[in-house]
Each structure stands twice: as structure tokens, then as C-alpha cells.
Enzyme design. Structure first.
Site, short mmCIF file in Angstrom:
data_model
loop_
_atom_site.label_atom_id
_atom_site.label_comp_id
_atom_site.label_asym_id
_atom_site.label_seq_id
_atom_site.Cartn_x
_atom_site.Cartn_y
_atom_site.Cartn_z
N LYS A 254 -16.30 -7.33 5.70
CA LYS A 254 -15.20 -8.30 5.59
C LYS A 254 -14.65 -8.37 7.00
O LYS A 254 -13.56 -9.00 7.11
CB LYS A 254 -14.07 -7.41 4.84
CG LYS A 254 -14.24 -7.28 3.27
CD LYS A 254 -12.86 -6.62 2.50
CE LYS A 254 -13.12 -6.84 1.33
NZ LYS A 254 -11.86 -5.89 0.55
N HIS B 244 0.89 -1.12 0.01
CA HIS B 244 0.04 -0.06 -0.02
C HIS B 244 0.67 1.33 -0.07
O HIS B 244 0.58 2.24 -0.73
CB HIS B 244 -0.92 0.14 1.19
CG HIS B 244 -1.87 -1.10 1.41
ND1 HIS B 244 -2.11 -1.81 2.47
CD2 HIS B 244 -2.83 -1.41 0.45
CE1 HIS B 244 -3.10 -2.56 2.22
NE2 HIS B 244 -3.55 -2.53 1.29
N ARG C 56 -1.92 -6.08 -8.81
CA ARG C 56 -0.79 -6.83 -8.50
C ARG C 56 -0.76 -8.07 -9.42
O ARG C 56 0.35 -8.47 -9.84
CB ARG C 56 -1.18 -7.71 -7.23
CG ARG C 56 -0.73 -6.82 -5.93
CD ARG C 56 -1.53 -7.16 -4.64
NE ARG C 56 -2.88 -7.12 -4.77
CZ ARG C 56 -3.78 -7.13 -3.75
NH1 ARG C 56 -3.22 -7.64 -2.62
NH2 ARG C 56 -4.83 -6.99 -3.70
N SER D 75 -2.92 -7.35 2.88
CA SER D 75 -3.04 -7.50 4.24
C SER D 75 -3.76 -8.98 4.67
O SER D 75 -3.45 -9.30 5.61
CB SER D 75 -4.60 -6.56 4.55
OG SER D 75 -4.19 -5.32 4.14
P1 ADP Z 1 -9.67 -3.40 -0.92
O1 ADP Z 1 -10.28 -4.06 0.41
O2 ADP Z 1 -10.56 -2.42 -1.59
O3 ADP Z 1 -9.04 -4.36 -1.96
P2 ADP Z 1 -7.09 -3.15 0.13
O4 ADP Z 1 -6.77 -2.52 1.37
O5 ADP Z 1 -7.00 -4.60 0.10
O6 ADP Z 1 -8.35 -2.59 -0.10
O7 ADP Z 1 -6.20 -2.68 -0.92
C1 ADP Z 1 -6.17 -1.09 -1.11
C2 ADP Z 1 -5.53 -0.70 -2.52
O8 ADP Z 1 -3.94 -1.02 -2.26
C3 ADP Z 1 -5.98 -1.60 -3.53
O9 ADP Z 1 -5.75 -0.70 -4.83
C4 ADP Z 1 -5.13 -2.69 -3.92
O10 ADP Z 1 -5.18 -3.13 -5.19
C5 ADP Z 1 -3.56 -2.13 -3.54
N1 ADP Z 1 -2.77 -3.01 -2.94
C6 ADP Z 1 -2.83 -3.83 -1.92
N2 ADP Z 1 -1.86 -4.66 -1.74
C7 ADP Z 1 -1.03 -4.14 -2.79
C8 ADP Z 1 0.30 -4.70 -3.24
N3 ADP Z 1 1.14 -5.60 -2.45
N4 ADP Z 1 0.94 -3.95 -4.20
C9 ADP Z 1 0.17 -2.81 -5.01
N5 ADP Z 1 -0.92 -2.41 -4.43
C10 ADP Z 1 -1.52 -3.05 -3.65
#
Ligand code: ADP
Length: 164
Positions: A42, A18, A91, A129
Site C-alpha cells: 500500500k 482508530h 464505517r 488515514s
Molecule cells: P486496513 O489497511 O487494514 O484497512 P486501517 O488502518 O485502514 O487498516 O484500519 C484499521 C481498522 O480501523 C479497521 O478495522 C478499520 O475498519 C478501522 N477504522 C479505520 N477508520 C475508522 C473510522 N473512522 N471509524 C471506525 N473504524 C475505523
């Protein structure tokens, strides 16, 4: 033109993946709003206040980044914040279908809202996460996955939960 974008997500908890996306967005746009959605369906491990606190401690010192709580529709939240684009990280191909659908829906709801995808840094493509919580719940080392300033809090909380 002043360009404000929104990086939405659950950030439960914020990972190095992130941070990479938020940092890169902050170099491309004038203002970056990190919109933390409650996403209670979630069943997040951390409260929205904790997730915002973790983000503030990791990206809060980037001058053009602001972390806020959001609820309801992303398209509306973006409009309220005068954001003209959503920034999402991609990703793998598996992210694509969902992200593409959301981008089109958001543009239908708010025709002025575009979505910009940033390709994940190759060192973080595996990182989510959920993976962090899974590893920590089994007592595994998450020090390469989350920022050092929040590491102990995240690890202790999840590890305790996992061992209950
Ligand atoms: P959501 O529950 O909306 O998917 P996340 O907290 O999982 O939210 O992710 C928020 C943003 O960060 C999303 O755009 C996701 O694609 C991006 N993201 C999460 N992990 C990574 C990573 N390892 N590399 C790049 N982007 C990431």
C-alpha cells in the site's frame, strides 16, 4: 476466561476513528493487541516504527492495550498472540463486503478466530488515514482528524511530501 483480541490495521497514520475503536475494544475485552501490519504494497507514508510510535503515544497509556508489529497472516498472528477475536471497525456498507470476506477467510484459516465488528462512531464515519493524508498534502486542517500529540509531525511530513 481471559479474552484477548487483536485490532489489526495499517494505521498510516492513526486517526481519531482508530482511537475510538481501540478504546471501545479496551472496555469490552481483557487485553487488546493493536497489530500494525507493514502493508508495504500500500506504499505507506510512515514507516512501521513511526506508526507504532504514533499509536504508543495515543493509546499506549490504556493499561490493557499493547501495540505490536505484525507480518504475514492475521490468522497466524492472532494465534501466536492467543487472541480469540479480531476487532474491526465498520464505517459504511462499502466496508462490509471486504470485511465479511476477510472474516470468513480468517475463520477458515483459524477456526477458533472470530471477528467482531464495532460500528464506527457517527462523528468518524467519514474518516480514514487516506483522507487525512489527502487533506494534509493540500495544506488542509487535519486537527479534527488526528490526535493533538501527533498532529504536527503528521501534518509537516505529509504537507512537505505533497508540495514536492
Ligand atoms: P486496513 O489497511 O487494514 O484497512 P486501517 O488502518 O485502514 O487498516 O484500519 C484499521 C481498522 O480501523 C479497521 O478495522 C478499520 O475498519 C478501522 N477504522 C479505520 N477508520 C475508522 C473510522 N473512522 N471509524 C471506525 N473504524 C475505523
Amino acid at each position: 476466561m481471559h479474552r484477548t483480541v487483536i485490532c489489526p490495521g495499517s494505521f498510516d497514520p492513526v486517526t481519531n476513528g482508530h482511537i475510538d475503536i481501540i478504546t471501545r475494544a479496551s472496555m469490552m475485552f481483557d487485553d487488546v493487541i493493536v497489530g500494525v501490519f507493514d502493508n508495504s504494497e500500500k506504499h505507506p507514508a510512515f514507516s512501521i516504527e513511526e506508526r507504532i510510535d504514533f499509536l504508543n503515544r495515543t493509546v499506549g497509556d490504556i493499561p490493557n492495550v499493547r501495540v505490536i508489529a505484525c507480518d504475514g497472516l492475521l490468522a497466524q498472528c492472532a494465534k501466536d498472540m492467543a487472541a480469540t477475536a479480531v476487532v474491526r471497525g465498520l464505517r459504511a456498507v462499502s466496508d462490509f463486503e471486504y470485511e465479511f470476506q476477510m472474516a470468513l477467510i480468517n475463520r477458515k484459516l483459524n477456526p477458533e478466530l472470530d471477528t467482531v465488528f464495532l460500528a464506527s462512531d457517527s462523528s468518524y464515519t467519514y474518516l480514514s488515514s487516506s483522507a487525512v493524508k489527502n487533506v494534509a498534502s493540500h495544506g488542509g486542517d487535519i486537527s479534527n482528524f488526528v490526535p493533538a500529540v501527533i498532529h504536527d509531525e503528521v501534518f509537516n511530513r505529509i504537507n512537505r511530501k505533497g508540495n514536492k
